[in-house]
Scaffold this active site. Structure first.
Site, PDB file in Angstrom:
ATOM      1  N   GLU A  95       0.847  -1.201   0.000  1.00 59.28           N
ATOM      2  CA  GLU A  95       0.000   0.000   0.000  1.00 59.28           C
ATOM      3  C   GLU A  95       0.879   1.247   0.000  1.00 59.28           C
ATOM      4  O   GLU A  95       1.851   1.335   0.754  1.00 59.28           O
ATOM      5  CB  GLU A  95      -0.889  -0.021   1.250  1.00 59.28           C
ATOM      6  CG  GLU A  95      -1.746   1.211   1.441  1.00 59.28           C
ATOM      7  CD  GLU A  95      -2.464   1.208   2.782  1.00 59.28           C
ATOM      8  OE1 GLU A  95      -3.413   2.001   2.941  1.00 59.28           O
ATOM      9  OE2 GLU A  95      -2.077   0.423   3.674  1.00 59.28           O
ATOM     10  N   LYS A 139      -9.629   1.885  -3.170  1.00 58.72           N
ATOM     11  CA  LYS A 139     -10.108   1.388  -1.882  1.00 58.72           C
ATOM     12  C   LYS A 139     -11.525   1.876  -1.640  1.00 58.72           C
ATOM     13  O   LYS A 139     -11.821   3.066  -1.777  1.00 58.72           O
ATOM     14  CB  LYS A 139      -9.176   1.849  -0.765  1.00 58.72           C
ATOM     15  CG  LYS A 139      -9.517   1.257   0.598  1.00 58.72           C
ATOM     16  CD  LYS A 139      -8.486   1.638   1.646  1.00 58.72           C
ATOM     17  CE  LYS A 139      -8.795   0.957   2.977  1.00 58.72           C
ATOM     18  NZ  LYS A 139      -7.807   1.313   4.024  1.00 58.72           N
ATOM     19  N   CYS A 193      -5.232  -2.761   2.752  1.00 60.00           N
ATOM     20  CA  CYS A 193      -5.084  -2.724   4.201  1.00 60.00           C
ATOM     21  C   CYS A 193      -6.239  -3.438   4.884  1.00 60.00           C
ATOM     22  O   CYS A 193      -6.499  -4.606   4.619  1.00 60.00           O
ATOM     23  CB  CYS A 193      -4.937  -1.285   4.672  1.00 60.00           C
ATOM     24  SG  CYS A 193      -4.209  -1.156   6.327  1.00 60.00           S
TER      25      CYS A 193
END
Length: 506
Positions: free
Chosen positions: A265, A325, A375
């Site tokens: 990330e 995301k 994440c």
């Protein structure tokens, strides 16, 4: 609300019992402790029918469970957010106060139903309390955007209960774990043989289910390289160090070709407009010359105030890919209403980020389709299941890119690895993890870690991964299965209780 007389000491013990549950999760893995921890709560709630008392004890248990399981948030606030230690402790405890409300819900509602339906202790311990516990954890996964970290089912990726995960998901496994705890409490009752029988049957059935192969191999295996830069969080976004980190990752990428090379990330920590002009073209050129597919985390700006936490893909043929995301982190990627003061206190340059679509296409890599998540998105198994069942071409493997340097040398990294293992068990698909400081690993479709890089070290993991296809029941139905089964069991318990009360005296 004042505690009833005689409740303060049970609340203290309940908080300690809840805190002890942390040892059931990674890195400890002593999953039977969770049965005993929940059994203590169920015994305290089951031996008294006062709703207020049960609610307070349930809250104390949830408070201890959350503070112990998520104490690593202290590191984020104190070390990186510059909040003084005592104040950081206060904020961790404040989160525990909120999270404890879900334990209060489970215990309070269960006791209310017990009194309302006049349920016998057997139905209460084996049906009502386990289902209420599972519902409370499910609610914790979506109320206020959700924070289901340390949900009880995660402790059982290595226990016999893992066999239930492809059927009913992690929250359903939590219900089964709570049922086992109810069986333990039954050993103190007259119907102890029933408790022993149910406990043995549940564990045996779960163990048997682990032998079922829900998915099958698809296409040819691919070679993967997962890169772990081990860049300190204190320097990750420091302008003086970003150039060095960019060059470090470019060197790691070009060290050796592979079908898929994945970076963590925000491995590329600047938006494309602020990168050196040759940086992204050089990566694309390497992909073309080496036959490698690249996937890396990078922030992408689509306009003023419109920045997404993204994963970009580059293919040898020049095909571009982008995943944004979707499930953003409160206080990390967006500011909840009324909490700007807290973000300002931590001196974090945070603005609200843009969300990706609920369903996004996977990235083709030869015969395989790779679906990324960023994440803690992999904490939300129902969202990954939704993507798989809604896609015209479901992914054959999953990729988590993370930066857990925010949490220092804590249990957060092994806990997150355990979460990814549960996603693999639920979906029957391998999970690749490319992280900054750990845990960079490959997990097979049965939840086993088959290769990894040591945490907090610079390195690259090279291996071969076989993609898997097919639909587990959890992919098809998500959390609806455990909710429906629990509701039916609760209705059956209520009906039996009503018929028992309605029957004429013998």
């Amino acid at each position: 609300m004042r505690a009833p007389r005689g409740t303060a000491l049970p609340m203290l013990f309940a908080a300690l019992a809840g805190a002890a549950s942390v040892f059931s999760f990674a890195p400890f893995g002593w999953w039977p402790i969770q049965f005993l921890s929940l059994a203590f709560l169920f015994y305290q709630v089951g031996m008294d029918t006062r709703i207020k008392r049960s609610t307070l004890i349930g809250w104390a248990f949830g408070f201890g469970w959350s503070v112990a399981g998520m104490h690593w948030l202290y590191i984020t606030m104190n070390r990186f957010g510059h909040i003084p230690g005592p104040l950081a402790v206060f904020f961790v405890c404040l989160l525990g106060v909120y999270m404890g409300l879900f334990g209060a819900f489970a215990a309070g509602v269960s006791t209310w139903l017990r009194r309302r339906l006049a349920l016998p202790v057997t139905s209460f311990l084996l049906v009502v309390l386990p289902f209420a516990w599972g519902v409370s954890e499910w609610m914790r996964g979506w109320v206020m955007t959700g924070f289901p970290w340390a949900a009880s089912g995660y402790a059982h990726n290595i226990s016999p209960l893992a066999g239930y995960a492809p059927l009913i998901g992690v929250y359903g496994v939590g219900v089964i774990a709570a049922l086992c705890a109810g069986c333990i409490v039954m050993l103190t009752q007259r119907a102890r043989m029933l408790g022993m029988g149910v406990l043995a049957s549940v564990l045996a059935a779960g163990f048997g289910l682990t032998f079922i192969q829900w998915t099958e191999p698809v296409g040819q295996p691919i070679t993967v390289r997962l890169l772990q830069g081990n860049i300190a969080q204190t320097s990750k976004f420091d302008p003086e160090h970003i150039a060095r980190a960019l060059e470090q990752y470019r060197t790691m990428v070009m060290a050796e070709p592979a079908d898929l090379i994945a970076l963590p990330e925000t491995a590329v920590a600047r938006i494309p407009q602020n990168l050196p002009p040759d940086y992204l073209p050089s990566l694309q050129q390497y992909a073309a010359s080496s036959g490698s597919h690249l996937m890396f985390g990078i922030p992408i700006a689509d306009g003023p105030g419109m920045v997404a936490n993204s994963v970009v893909g580059m293919s040898p043929g020049g095909r571009a890919y982008r995943f944004d995301k979707q499930h953003l982190v409160p206080f990390g990627e967006f500011v909840p209403a009324g909490f700007r003061w807290f973000v300002d206190m931590m001196r974090m340059p945070l603005a609200d980020m843009t969300r990706g679509a609920e369903v996004q296409a996977p990235f083709p890599v030869k015969d395989q389709l790779v679906l990324p998540n960023v994440c803690y998105e992999d904490v939300f198994g129902e969202e990954i299941a939704l993507q798989l069942r809604s896609s015209a071409r479901p992914a054959t493997m999953l990729l988590n890119v993370s930066n857990l340097a925010w949490f220092g040398e804590s249990v957060a990294i092994p806990q997150h690895l355990q979460i990814s293992q549960m996603r693999s068990i639920e979906t029957g698909r391998p999970m690749l993890r490319a992280t900054n400081t750990g845990a960079t690993a490959v997990i097979d479709g049965r939840g086993n870690v088959v290769a990894s890089v040591p945490n907090y070290e610079y390195g690259a993991l090279r291996t071969t991964v076989q993609g898997m296809g097919g639909m587990t029941p959890f992919i098809r139905f998500g959390n609806y299965t455990f909710l429906l089964l629990g509701a039916l069991a609760l209705a059956a318990a209520g009906l039996l209780s009503w018929r028992r009360r309605a029957a004429p005296p013998a």
